[in-house]
Design a protein around this motif. Structure first.
Motif, PDB file in Angstrom:
ATOM      1  N   ASP A   1       0.834  -1.207   0.000  1.00  0.00           N
ATOM      2  CA  ASP A   1       0.000   0.000   0.000  1.00  0.00           C
ATOM      3  C   ASP A   1       0.868   1.256   0.000  1.00  0.00           C
ATOM      4  OD1 ASP A   1      -2.464  -1.404   0.145  1.00  0.00           O
ATOM      5  OD2 ASP A   1      -2.292  -1.563   2.320  1.00  0.00           O
ATOM      6  N   ALA A   2       1.831   1.304   0.928  1.00  0.00           N
ATOM      7  CA  ALA A   2       2.676   2.490   1.068  1.00  0.00           C
ATOM      8  C   ALA A   2       3.596   2.672  -0.139  1.00  0.00           C
ATOM      9  CB  ALA A   2       3.494   2.402   2.355  1.00  0.00           C
ATOM     10  N   ALA A   3       4.159   1.571  -0.638  1.00  0.00           N
ATOM     11  CA  ALA A   3       5.070   1.657  -1.781  1.00  0.00           C
ATOM     12  C   ALA A   3       4.319   1.986  -3.066  1.00  0.00           C
ATOM     13  CB  ALA A   3       5.826   0.340  -1.935  1.00  0.00           C
ATOM     14  N   GLN A   4       3.104   1.460  -3.206  1.00  0.00           N
ATOM     15  CA  GLN A   4       2.290   1.748  -4.382  1.00  0.00           C
ATOM     16  C   GLN A   4       1.984   3.241  -4.470  1.00  0.00           C
ATOM     17  OE1 GLN A   4      -1.852   0.455  -4.476  1.00  0.00           O
ATOM     18  NE2 GLN A   4      -1.488  -0.575  -6.418  1.00  0.00           N
ATOM     19  N   ASP A   5       1.680   3.823  -3.318  1.00  0.00           N
ATOM     20  CA  ASP A   5       1.410   5.262  -3.269  1.00  0.00           C
ATOM     21  C   ASP A   5       2.619   6.043  -3.774  1.00  0.00           C
ATOM     22  OD1 ASP A   5      -0.491   7.389  -2.287  1.00  0.00           O
ATOM     23  OD2 ASP A   5       1.243   7.895  -1.063  1.00  0.00           O
ATOM     24  N   ALA A   6       3.809   5.626  -3.358  1.00  0.00           N
ATOM     25  CA  ALA A   6       5.032   6.310  -3.788  1.00  0.00           C
ATOM     26  C   ALA A   6       5.286   6.103  -5.278  1.00  0.00           C
ATOM     27  CB  ALA A   6       6.215   5.799  -2.973  1.00  0.00           C
ATOM     28  N   MET A   7       5.016   4.903  -5.781  1.00  0.00           N
ATOM     29  CA  MET A   7       5.249   4.632  -7.196  1.00  0.00           C
ATOM     30  C   MET A   7       4.365   5.518  -8.066  1.00  0.00           C
ATOM     31  SD  MET A   7       4.781   1.105  -9.388  1.00  0.00           S
ATOM     32  CE  MET A   7       2.977   1.098  -9.240  1.00  0.00           C
ATOM     33  N   PHE A   8       3.057   5.588  -7.726  1.00  0.00           N
ATOM     34  CA  PHE A   8       2.160   6.404  -8.542  1.00  0.00           C
ATOM     35  C   PHE A   8       2.454   7.893  -8.394  1.00  0.00           C
ATOM     36  CE2 PHE A   8      -0.407   2.470  -8.560  1.00  0.00           C
ATOM     37  CZ  PHE A   8      -0.595   2.361  -9.937  1.00  0.00           C
ATOM     38  N   ALA A   9       3.128   8.265  -7.311  1.00  0.00           N
ATOM     39  CA  ALA A   9       3.563   9.650  -7.152  1.00  0.00           C
ATOM     40  C   ALA A   9       4.794   9.963  -7.999  1.00  0.00           C
ATOM     41  CB  ALA A   9       3.858   9.946  -5.687  1.00  0.00           C
ATOM     42  N   GLY A  10       5.404   8.912  -8.588  1.00  0.00           N
ATOM     43  CA  GLY A  10       6.557   9.117  -9.457  1.00  0.00           C
ATOM     44  C   GLY A  10       7.886   9.080  -8.753  1.00  0.00           C
ATOM     45  N   ALA A  11       7.978   8.359  -7.640  1.00  0.00           N
ATOM     46  CA  ALA A  11       9.208   8.352  -6.837  1.00  0.00           C
ATOM     47  C   ALA A  11      10.426   7.869  -7.614  1.00  0.00           C
ATOM     48  CB  ALA A  11       9.012   7.491  -5.587  1.00  0.00           C
ATOM     49  N   VAL A  12      10.234   6.979  -8.589  1.00  0.00           N
ATOM     50  CA  VAL A  12      11.366   6.486  -9.391  1.00  0.00           C
ATOM     51  C   VAL A  12      11.102   6.696 -10.886  1.00  0.00           C
ATOM     52  CG1 VAL A  12      12.170   4.830  -7.670  1.00  0.00           C
ATOM     53  CG2 VAL A  12      10.456   4.104  -9.342  1.00  0.00           C
TER      54      VAL A  12
END
Length: 289
Positions: free
Chosen positions: A85-96
């Protein structure tokens, strides 16, 4: 010195909420532990709340489906919060970046395909080959039954030379599937850092997953929380970082370190083992019960 207890009931009255790990505490990846289920049910029956806090690299609903298959009853928990859940949020935010090389197994498809409602209007995340990627998203090895991090050396070296960041959806390094020990995404993330790359973490012991758990339950700063887990590199330091008490389940990943009786860890061996790792959970228990 950690205090060994025989059951959760000995200390449960001192807490309002449990942040309980899954693999190694509530189940072994194959079947649930009946005594652990009963302990969580009893805690809720006395008015407590249970957050199942897991480093599973999938959104919570997939974790719930796994628990259903293991016949874990719904009255054993209130909410599930996953590293996914937490990592998915970061991915869709464009973290990488928005073009990513995905290191994942088919069972983790939901991590990429199920876009949370709050990200429906965001630019899409595109999975591409390594040589076209802006970053890496790792939910686990391609084949955790046969591979080790070393199998990824050449590809990760190339990624490091290109300055790519690796988003790790599961900080766990190893896990036991029944009697078989497997590498997790955390093992690749650590290996990438050893090669000089940059890894980003969102599960235990890092703050994002705890923040999400508090938001889901609407917890205030005065909530009395006990973290339950068998991960000496995740659950226990995570609890310490959050300023909450921890109950270390010694019969999980480290089951063979504290004497012949998994249910009754040897105090001297446990003290020495914890001291070598600079950890001091308030309580310890052989198996959650």
């Amino acid at each position: 010195m950690t205090q060994i207890i025989n059951s959760l009931a000995e200390v449960s009255a001192d807490y309002d909420v449990l942040f309980c790990d899954l693999w190694g505490c509530l189940h072994n990846g194959v079947a649930a532990y009946p005594a652990a289920v009963a302990a969580l049910q009893a805690f809720r029956a006395q008015g407590g709340k249970v957050v199942l806090l897991t480093n599973a690299p999938r959104p919570w609903k997939y974790v719930e489906a796994q628990l259903d298959r293991m016949e874990v009853p719904k009255d054993a928990w209130d909410v599930i919060v996953s590293s996914g859940d937490a990592a998915q949020d970061a991915m869709f935010a464009g973290a990488v970046g928005r073009k990513v090389w995905a290191i994942a197994m088919p069972k983790d498809e939901g991590f990429f395909a199920d876009v949370p409602p709050e990200w429906h209007d965001a630019p899409a995340i595109e999975r591409v080959p390594l040589d076209e990627a802006e970053g890496i998203v790792c939910t686990g090895l391609f084949d955790d039954a046969t591979e080790t991090p070393e199998d990824y050396r050449s590809r990760l070296m190339l990624a490091k030379e290109r300055g790519m960041k690796l988003l790790c959806a599961n900080p766990d390094v190893i896990v036991d599937l029944g009697e078989t020990r497997l590498y997790c995404a955390g093992a690749l993330a650590e290996f990438y850092e050893d090669l000089g790359g940059t890894s980003l973490y969102f599960g235990k012991p890092h703050p994002p997953i705890y923040d999400l758990a508090r938001r889901k339950l609407g917890l205030g700063d005065d909530a009395r929380i006990l973290a339950v887990g068998d991960g000496i590199a995740t659950d226990i330091p995570g609890a310490a970082g959050e300023g909450i008490d921890a109950l270390f389940v010694s019969g999980g990943l480290a089951f063979d370190q504290f004497g012949a009786d998994v249910e009754s860890p040897d105090q001297a061996k446990l003290n020495e083992w914890l001291a070598m790792r600079n950890e001091n959970p308030r309580y310890s228990i052989g198996r959650l019960r």
